[in-house]
Design a protein around this motif. Structure first.
Motif, PDB file in Angstrom:
ATOM      1  N   SER A  19      11.890-147.272 -42.752  1.00  0.00           N
ATOM      2  CA  SER A  19      11.384-146.009 -42.218  1.00  0.00           C
ATOM      3  C   SER A  19      12.378-144.854 -42.367  1.00  0.00           C
ATOM      4  CB  SER A  19      11.021-146.169 -40.738  1.00  0.00           C
ATOM      5  OG  SER A  19      12.159-146.604 -40.003  1.00  0.00           O
ATOM      6  N   GLU A  20      13.662-145.143 -42.328  1.00  0.00           N
ATOM      7  CA  GLU A  20      14.652-144.075 -42.369  1.00  0.00           C
ATOM      8  C   GLU A  20      15.923-144.551 -43.062  1.00  0.00           C
ATOM      9  OE1 GLU A  20      17.099-141.120 -39.278  1.00  0.00           O
ATOM     10  OE2 GLU A  20      15.788-142.713 -38.532  1.00  0.00           O
ATOM     11  N   GLU A  21      16.400-143.748 -44.013  1.00  0.00           N
ATOM     12  CA  GLU A  21      17.638-144.081 -44.702  1.00  0.00           C
ATOM     13  C   GLU A  21      18.814-143.396 -44.028  1.00  0.00           C
ATOM     14  OE1 GLU A  21      17.399-143.404 -48.904  1.00  0.00           O
ATOM     15  OE2 GLU A  21      16.461-145.372 -49.200  1.00  0.00           O
ATOM     16  N   HIS A  22      19.971-144.048 -44.079  1.00  0.00           N
ATOM     17  CA  HIS A  22      21.176-143.523 -43.468  1.00  0.00           C
ATOM     18  C   HIS A  22      22.293-143.482 -44.507  1.00  0.00           C
ATOM     19  CE1 HIS A  22      19.480-144.098 -39.370  1.00  0.00           C
ATOM     20  NE2 HIS A  22      18.882-145.124 -39.942  1.00  0.00           N
ATOM     21  N   SER A  23      23.252-142.598 -44.280  1.00  0.00           N
ATOM     22  CA  SER A  23      24.392-142.497 -45.180  1.00  0.00           C
ATOM     23  C   SER A  23      25.496-143.438 -44.719  1.00  0.00           C
ATOM     24  CB  SER A  23      24.909-141.053 -45.201  1.00  0.00           C
ATOM     25  OG  SER A  23      26.035-140.943 -46.048  1.00  0.00           O
ATOM     26  N   TRP A  24      26.118-144.122 -45.697  1.00  0.00           N
ATOM     27  CA  TRP A  24      27.170-145.082 -45.404  1.00  0.00           C
ATOM     28  C   TRP A  24      28.428-144.752 -46.187  1.00  0.00           C
ATOM     29  CZ3 TRP A  24      25.851-148.330 -41.527  1.00  0.00           C
ATOM     30  CH2 TRP A  24      24.488-148.452 -41.262  1.00  0.00           C
ATOM     31  N   LYS A  25      29.580-144.980 -45.568  1.00  0.00           N
ATOM     32  CA  LYS A  25      30.851-144.620 -46.197  1.00  0.00           C
ATOM     33  C   LYS A  25      31.346-145.678 -47.174  1.00  0.00           C
ATOM     34  CE  LYS A  25      32.250-142.302 -41.910  1.00  0.00           C
ATOM     35  NZ  LYS A  25      33.199-142.346 -40.781  1.00  0.00           N
ATOM     36  N   SER A  26      30.939-146.912 -46.957  1.00  0.00           N
ATOM     37  CA  SER A  26      31.374-148.008 -47.815  1.00  0.00           C
ATOM     38  C   SER A  26      30.440-149.200 -47.609  1.00  0.00           C
ATOM     39  CB  SER A  26      32.816-148.428 -47.488  1.00  0.00           C
ATOM     40  OG  SER A  26      32.870-149.104 -46.236  1.00  0.00           O
ATOM     41  N   VAL A  27      30.533-150.152 -48.502  1.00  0.00           N
ATOM     42  CA  VAL A  27      29.758-151.392 -48.350  1.00  0.00           C
ATOM     43  C   VAL A  27      30.177-152.118 -47.076  1.00  0.00           C
ATOM     44  CG1 VAL A  27      29.354-153.694 -49.323  1.00  0.00           C
ATOM     45  CG2 VAL A  27      29.295-151.685 -50.805  1.00  0.00           C
ATOM     46  N   GLU A  28      31.469-152.073 -46.773  1.00  0.00           N
ATOM     47  CA  GLU A  28      31.963-152.753 -45.577  1.00  0.00           C
ATOM     48  C   GLU A  28      31.327-152.182 -44.315  1.00  0.00           C
ATOM     49  OE1 GLU A  28      34.004-155.877 -43.930  1.00  0.00           O
ATOM     50  OE2 GLU A  28      33.927-155.352 -46.049  1.00  0.00           O
ATOM     51  N   HIS A  29      31.168-150.860 -44.257  1.00  0.00           N
ATOM     52  CA  HIS A  29      30.529-150.227 -43.100  1.00  0.00           C
ATOM     53  C   HIS A  29      29.103-150.743 -42.925  1.00  0.00           C
ATOM     54  CE1 HIS A  29      33.851-147.275 -43.303  1.00  0.00           C
ATOM     55  NE2 HIS A  29      33.532-147.002 -42.053  1.00  0.00           N
ATOM     56  N   TYR A  30      28.357-150.792 -44.028  1.00  0.00           N
ATOM     57  CA  TYR A  30      26.963-151.246 -43.939  1.00  0.00           C
ATOM     58  C   TYR A  30      26.895-152.713 -43.538  1.00  0.00           C
ATOM     59  CZ  TYR A  30      22.131-152.246 -45.191  1.00  0.00           C
ATOM     60  OH  TYR A  30      20.816-152.627 -45.138  1.00  0.00           O
ATOM     61  N   PHE A  31      27.668-153.525 -44.219  1.00  0.00           N
ATOM     62  CA  PHE A  31      27.630-154.971 -43.975  1.00  0.00           C
ATOM     63  C   PHE A  31      27.965-155.303 -42.525  1.00  0.00           C
ATOM     64  CE2 PHE A  31      29.820-159.120 -43.920  1.00  0.00           C
ATOM     65  CZ  PHE A  31      28.784-159.912 -44.389  1.00  0.00           C
ATOM     66  N   GLN A  32      29.036-154.733 -42.009  1.00  0.00           N
ATOM     67  CA  GLN A  32      29.444-155.023 -40.634  1.00  0.00           C
ATOM     68  C   GLN A  32      28.433-154.469 -39.628  1.00  0.00           C
ATOM     69  OE1 GLN A  32      31.772-157.074 -39.895  1.00  0.00           O
ATOM     70  NE2 GLN A  32      32.789-157.209 -41.883  1.00  0.00           N
ATOM     71  N   ALA A  33      27.890-153.290 -39.893  1.00  0.00           N
ATOM     72  CA  ALA A  33      26.920-152.686 -38.968  1.00  0.00           C
ATOM     73  C   ALA A  33      25.638-153.495 -38.872  1.00  0.00           C
ATOM     74  CB  ALA A  33      26.613-151.254 -39.404  1.00  0.00           C
ATOM     75  N   MET A  34      25.216-154.090 -39.998  1.00  0.00           N
ATOM     76  CA  MET A  34      23.955-154.835 -40.001  1.00  0.00           C
ATOM     77  C   MET A  34      24.023-156.124 -39.184  1.00  0.00           C
ATOM     78  SD  MET A  34      21.699-153.012 -41.340  1.00  0.00           S
ATOM     79  CE  MET A  34      22.633-151.646 -40.621  1.00  0.00           C
ATOM     80  N   LYS A  35      25.214-156.526 -38.777  1.00  0.00           N
ATOM     81  CA  LYS A  35      25.316-157.673 -37.872  1.00  0.00           C
ATOM     82  C   LYS A  35      24.618-157.379 -36.548  1.00  0.00           C
ATOM     83  CE  LYS A  35      29.759-159.482 -39.567  1.00  0.00           C
ATOM     84  NZ  LYS A  35      31.188-159.710 -39.232  1.00  0.00           N
ATOM     85  N   PHE A  36      24.466-156.086 -36.241  1.00  0.00           N
ATOM     86  CA  PHE A  36      23.956-155.673 -34.931  1.00  0.00           C
ATOM     87  C   PHE A  36      22.658-154.869 -35.049  1.00  0.00           C
ATOM     88  CE2 PHE A  36      28.616-155.611 -35.246  1.00  0.00           C
ATOM     89  CZ  PHE A  36      28.902-156.729 -34.473  1.00  0.00           C
TER      90      PHE A  36
END
Length: 208
Positions: free
Chosen positions: A61-78
């Protein structure tokens, strides 16, 4: 792969041929070892900062901006909407260096915050003979977005040819491996999978 979503591929990946080095006293087989500290190939690392946009895993539904792959990967844990997970997700997302995102993502005793239930469960995804866990698919989505949306990085990935890519690590034997090839090297496997599909996509486009 270029739809932006993880691709489930049940075909066996063709083995990568290794480049022969003709210099004396050099090993015959050449492997590109990479991590955030090896400058020449640090663009392959999840710690390499380069913006890309991507929605939360399995949410379009909504895309977000990410600074790095690590930011996305770690955030998706939650990314499961329970307790204070989504609030903590934003804390991870808005952290500055990727190392901080990794640190926050590694915490397990945060009040009302818990890692998603399916994180380490097998998915129905497969690349070659490798069965993918949910966390692998999440990593694949992030890597795909990183290289699809940044042409210079995409070109640098292609320039590695068919050489084997290995994340050099002394501690993480799941995502990386040591020089004795004792790790699973899942990050390297996903990068080689993306590289292969980029090349196949380019070849098909030229034939049209």
């Amino acid at each position: 792969l270029y739809s932006g979503a993880p691709v489930v591929n049940k075909e066996v990946i063709v083995p990568y041929k290794k480049k022969t080095i003709k210099k004396k006293n050099q090993p015959e087989d050449y492997i590109i070892f990479f991590n955030s500290r090896i400058k020449k190939h640090n663009f392959l690392s999840n710690f390499f900062k380069r913006d890309f946009t991507l929605s939360y895993y399995k949410k379009t539904s909504e895309e977000h901006s990410w600074k790095s792959v690590e930011h996305y990967f770690q955030a998706m844990k939650f990314s499961e909407d329970k307790g204070d997970n989504l609030k903590y997700l934003l804390k991870v997302k808005n952290s500055n260096p990727p190392s901080e995102a990794k640190k926050l993502g590694g915490k397990r005793r945060v009040k009302n915050v818990s890692i998603r239930d399916d994180w380490n469960k097998l998915s129905d995804g497969k690349i070659g003979e490798i069965d993918l866990k949910v966390k692998d698919l999440i990593m694949l989505e992030a890597l795909n977005a990183k290289f699809k949306q940044n042409t210079d990085l995409r070109n640098k990935l292609i320039e590695t040819g068919n050489i084997k890519l290995v994340e050099l690590s002394k501690n993480d034997m799941y995502w990386g491996s040591n020089k004795e090839n004792k790790g699973k090297n899942m990050l390297g496997e996903l990068l080689m999978y993306i590289r292969k599909n980029i090349i196949l996509f380019d070849v098909k486009s030229k034939k049209k």
